[in-house]
Enzyme design. Sequence first.
Site, PDB file in Angstrom:
ATOM      1  N   GLN A  78      38.521  35.796  27.971  1.00 40.25           N
ATOM      2  CA  GLN A  78      37.132  35.492  28.049  1.00 40.25           C
ATOM      3  C   GLN A  78      36.072  36.469  28.169  1.00 40.25           C
ATOM      4  O   GLN A  78      35.120  36.474  27.314  1.00 40.25           O
ATOM      5  CB  GLN A  78      36.929  34.756  29.652  1.00 40.25           C
TER       6      GLN A  78
ATOM      7  N   ASP B 172      49.675  47.523  22.327  1.00 38.53           N
ATOM      8  CA  ASP B 172      50.482  46.903  23.479  1.00 38.53           C
ATOM      9  C   ASP B 172      50.411  48.196  24.628  1.00 38.53           C
ATOM     10  O   ASP B 172      50.903  49.122  24.728  1.00 38.53           O
ATOM     11  CB  ASP B 172      51.893  47.061  23.246  1.00 38.53           C
TER      12      ASP B 172
ATOM     13  N   THR C 171      46.880  37.001  34.490  1.00 37.85           N
ATOM     14  CA  THR C 171      45.776  36.110  35.340  1.00 37.85           C
ATOM     15  C   THR C 171      46.374  34.737  35.718  1.00 37.85           C
ATOM     16  O   THR C 171      45.711  34.019  36.417  1.00 37.85           O
ATOM     17  CB  THR C 171      44.580  35.734  34.581  1.00 37.85           C
TER      18      THR C 171
ATOM     19  N   TYR D 224      49.492  38.233  42.402  1.00 40.70           N
ATOM     20  CA  TYR D 224      48.427  38.450  41.568  1.00 40.70           C
ATOM     21  C   TYR D 224      47.567  39.295  42.295  1.00 40.70           C
ATOM     22  O   TYR D 224      47.202  40.357  41.660  1.00 40.70           O
ATOM     23  CB  TYR D 224      47.675  37.239  41.269  1.00 40.70           C
TER      24      TYR D 224
END
Length: 282
Positions: free
Chosen positions: A11, A37, A63, A126
């Site tokens: 995004q 990478d 995410t 996370y």
Amino acid sequence: MRILVTGCNGQLGNEMQLLEKNNPQHSYFNTDVAELDITDQNAVEKFIADNGIDGVVNCAAYTAVDKAEDNKDLCRLLNATAPAYLAAAIEKRGGWMIQVSTDYVFDGTQHTPYTESDPTCPNSVYGSTKLEGEQQVAALCQRAMIIRTAWLYSTFGNNFVKTMIRLGKEKPELGVIFDQVGTPTYARDLAVAIFAAINSGVVPGVYHFSNEGVISWYDFTKAIHRIAGIDTCRVRPLHTSEYPTPAKRPHYSVLDKTKIKQTYGIEIPYWEESLAECISKL
């Protein structure tokens, strides 16, 4: 400057690419995993050295908040180890780095907007891996800027706004959490702030950025449907306890944005204005 942007297919990465056209004074190297990478330390060092990179904007991250609970190693690799590789490599060139982080570094038990100096206390894989990434980048790169953001959405990829529009058209009724509050962030507005930092000179430190205002997920959904012209779907408020998820979410994750506004002289749009702009593009 020669600037490496990672995670260019996400995004924020996509919004960065659109705004690069307005900032032609720099050269951009937009990469995702196919081009670079970032979990390969040698590849990172070689890319930054070979291309004479002056600064890095790391938009790449793991995410999937709930999946992260069962994929801790992969999440840590992308959110902590890879940013460390980028920070160490750009430090060798005396360059700067902008690391994008998250409101999930807080546990959400506060009742006033979080400032950059408030103690962190992540309660998810996370959140803990993103905090480790912040710490690694700050330790390894002297000219590191960390931007914590929240509730990110855009016209690109999968996000809450697009999901609620789709479900609003498909279903007669939706239940949405009302006891978690924060502020949505239009990824384009975040990209504008990042370019403001790049063009005025990166000032190291931790910063907070989201749109202005405070809202619950329930109220956010109601606004999405109203702006998108969806009036056939009833939206019901849910308690968090009625919608259990593998990862704990912060109940309160409003971010205080005073520091970034004062440092870079930027104005931040109100969340509903930005939401309307995004939906008009969709």
